[in-house]
Design an enzyme around this catalytic site. Structure first.
Site: not given
Ligand SMILES: NC(=O)c1ccc[n+]([C@@H]2O[C@H](COP(=O)([O-])OP(=O)(O)OC[C@H]3O[C@@H](n4cnc5c(N)ncnc54)[C@H](OP(=O)(O)O)[C@@H]3O)[C@@H](O)[C@H]2O)c1
Length: 241
Positions: A6, A78, A145, A149, A180, A182
């Site tokens: 993951i 993810n 972005y 996607k 979500v 986050t």
């Molecule tokens: N939140 C929403 O509303 C939403 C909506 C649609 C889609 N999504 C998608 O859901 C997924 C998860 O998003 P989230 O909202 O959970 O985001 P988040 O809270 O910002 O978490 C992002 C995760 O990605 C990792 N990451 C970021 N840059 C990285 C890098 N350069 N190398 C390795 N890991 C990296 C981060 O880990 P580190 O910082 O520890 O590296 C973190 O664990 C994403 O693909 C996002 O596009 C989210």
């Protein structure tokens, strides 16, 4: 044992999914991100920065280790980044490369190595890419972005088609998780209205408690993975799983 790889397991949806999966003692998770936030006897962390493609390329062979008699093997791409919020014409040159490296090139390299590393394994194999509704509709200020996607969705569709032609039984999905609560949403709310016309709508989602909790989404995705063979479509939304 079922094995899960993951990316982005350190926070948000990826962390919640990892924690949901670890509740089942038949599951083992390899988390991939820059930070480590989970300690568990069935969790192993692999430190990788997906924006550093050279380092990723040099370390790919260390990610997918030989697995002894796996019950199921799952790759969840993810990790994702929004990048700068800004119109094309006012972004830094680096932004497009950064967003595409993390959101498309990294996942593609991981998919490629996952499929070749476990070619001989006959257990169920699943690739789940976490996409976004933004891959299917334009949102001003989010050009890198949205387009990354969209590319991830097509990568998933193409990969599934190939696996069907090869009759491997591998299932590939691109799942849009919905909105979500986050750090990604926090970053969205910090955008400038002049470069992002939907700013107020996203601020309102938070104020009206309309964002999903990551824990609920993690549980839902874990449940989906368990029953993934029942889903014929590659592109899915969270309310369909
Ligand atoms: N939140 C929403 O509303 C939403 C909506 C649609 C889609 N999504 C998608 O859901 C997924 C998860 O998003 P989230 O909202 O959970 O985001 P988040 O809270 O910002 O978490 C992002 C995760 O990605 C990792 N990451 C970021 N840059 C990285 C890098 N350069 N190398 C390795 N890991 C990296 C981060 O880990 P580190 O910082 O520890 O590296 C973190 O664990 C994403 O693909 C996002 O596009 C989210």
């Amino acid at each position: 044992m079922n094995y899960y790889f993951i990316t982005g397991a350190s926070k948000g949806i990826g962390k919640a999914l990892t924690e949901a999966l670890l509740k089942n003692e038949d599951n083992y998770v390899f988390g991939i991100s820059r930070n480590v936030t989970i300690k568990h006897e069935r969790y192993h962390h692999q430190h990788l920065d997906l924006s550093d493609i050279t380092a990723l390329r040099n370390n790919l062979h260390k990610v997918f280790l030989p697995l002894d008699n796996p019950g199921k093997i799952v790759l969840v791409n993810n990790a994702g980044v929004l990048g700068e919020i800004g119109y094309i014409g006012s972004q830094t040159t680096d932004n497009f490369e950064f967003v595409f490296d993390v959101n498309v090139i990294g996942p593609a390299l991981l998919m490629n190595t996952f499929l070749s590393a476990y070619l001989e394994q006959t257990c169920p194999k699943i690739i789940l890419n976490i996409s976004s509704g933004a891959g299917q509709r334009p949102i001003d200020g989010w050009s890198a972005y949205c387009s990354s996607k969209a590319a991830l969705d097509m990568l998933s569709l193409t990969c599934q088609k190939e696996q069907e032609l090869l009759k491997t039984g591998v299932k590939v999905f691109s799942l849009a998780p919905g909105v979500v609560d986050t750090t990604m949403q926090k970053q969205i709310r910090e955008g400038a209205a002049s470069q992002f016309s939907q700013l107020e709508q996203f601020v309102a989602l938070k104020e009206n408690n309309a964002l999903q909790e990551p824990e609920a989404v993690g549980e839902r995705i874990a449940g989906f993975i368990k029953n993934a063979s029942n889903y014929p479509n590659v592109l899915l939304r969270i309310d369909e799983v």
